[in-house]
Design an enzyme around this catalytic site. Sequence first.
Site, short mmCIF file in Angstrom:
data_model
loop_
_atom_site.label_atom_id
_atom_site.label_comp_id
_atom_site.label_asym_id
_atom_site.label_seq_id
_atom_site.Cartn_x
_atom_site.Cartn_y
_atom_site.Cartn_z
N ASP A 164 0.86 -1.17 0.00
CA ASP A 164 0.00 0.00 0.00
C ASP A 164 0.91 1.23 0.00
O ASP A 164 2.05 1.16 0.49
CB ASP A 164 -0.87 -0.04 1.25
N ARG A 167 -7.95 12.91 6.45
CA ARG A 167 -7.67 11.51 6.18
C ARG A 167 -8.90 10.64 6.45
O ARG A 167 -9.24 9.76 5.67
CB ARG A 167 -6.49 11.04 7.05
N SER A 203 -2.37 0.91 -4.98
CA SER A 203 -2.85 2.07 -4.23
C SER A 203 -4.18 2.60 -4.77
O SER A 203 -4.48 2.47 -5.95
CB SER A 203 -1.80 3.18 -4.30
#
Lengths: 249, 249
Positions: B9, B40, B115
């Site tokens: 990731d 986030r 990703s």
Amino acid sequence: MAISTVVFDAYGTLYDIQSVASVTEQAFPGRGDMITQIWRMKQLEYTWLRSLMRRYEDFEAVTRQSLVYTLRVLGLGYEEALLEVIMDKYVNLDPYPDTLSTLERLQDRKLAILSNGAPAMLDALVRNTGLDRFLDKTISVDSRATFKPSPEAYSLIESELGAAPAEVLFVSSNPWDAIGAKAAGLTVAWIERVTPEAMAAACESCALVAPLTMFKAMRMQMDELGLAPDHRVRGLFDLPGLLPPIARP
Amino acid sequence: MAISTVVFDAYGTLYDIQSVASVTEQAFPGRGDMITQIWRMKQLEYTWLRSLMRRYEDFEAVTRQSLVYTLRVLGLGYEEALLEVIMDKYVNLDPYPDTLSTLERLQDRKLAILSNGAPAMLDALVRNTGLDRFLDKTISVDSRATFKPSPEAYSLIESELGAAPAEVLFVSSNPWDAIGAKAAGLTVAWIERVTPEAMAAACESCALVAPLTMFKAMRMQMDELGLAPDHRVRGLFDLPGLLPPIARP
């Protein structure tokens, strides 16, 4: 087409999920509100993650798992029996002060719930709080084995109530749910419950603001997901004003 | 079967997303860390919600939209140009201190990124930070028009790298991503980065704890989603110890 059917989200819309704080506070004095906020946030995350991973378990399992997560992240020890005491509140949540009176005033429409809740917990909740008298149907997403905002969840409104999207008003106070219903083609009323001014005041010094205030504000601000609800209302009590009286079919 | 391929990731695993705080703090003194945490959290929520609603927009759009949400919920005014300044940090994130050295030590394997990032932002990030020298491929979920933890996202590993699940080690510090990869049939190493003890200490008086500490702790505790990673490691630096040297095929 006139709105013949009003479909409500349950948790946070007809029922005050913050009312679990009375039980969590009793179980963990001084931590009740914090537990309540984190629990709700993770409960929602887990519904989304499980839906995406195609690892559906029902809302009762997800609610229990997110409670376990919450107690763990806060470093709080617990007995299994305590989980049951806390979980029991989910079938005895407090309706909002304007829930019953609003449902009563809308009796010329078909009224229903569409909820993430597992069928048994949802039926118990509606019965325990007397809302069953006012509702034509309580629909759980469970039969679709996915959670809102999957379009499959909202399509239960048409298949279970026989109501075309154009004659339905969907009501939710959860921004992501309001947008999910909108994305699924429904007319949506979003219950804002707090004014932007009240929120801005609460956030005046956000670097210092209590986490609880922040968590609450975050659950109540409309999301930036490229769609907007059709109506913004302050509470359930505003709904009859949106819906001129009709003769019930 | 031996592990021939290690897939990482990007955000939070090879790259420190907290490093955006340097830019958000400069833009809004005293609020940088708060903006970073909420941003986030909402960025992730939006990836999950858009995937579920089948309203995919790429990670650059989602990242911008969640930044707008964050500034709004904090009641912070801004110019459009400022958004671009902040967004630009996403193609210049700081790698973790052990990122380059670990990739270097694993050069006997095929190494790749999988990703959520949009192809252009991901390619720029990898190039700007010099990681392109160590990676065989940088894979974006974009071609599947859905985000992790959808199984379709993880299946790109097999289709893009030609590596069967049994020969892949997937590495993520994001608990939901580690579990998502596990649900998709991969062997998974979860980077814990903080010890449970350090977390418990941070949460000693959680009713009073700063929201930032809470947000961070919540992103780093393993989720209760019915699955567990195969390995728990403290940092990228632990990975070579899991993988005995092999002759590169």
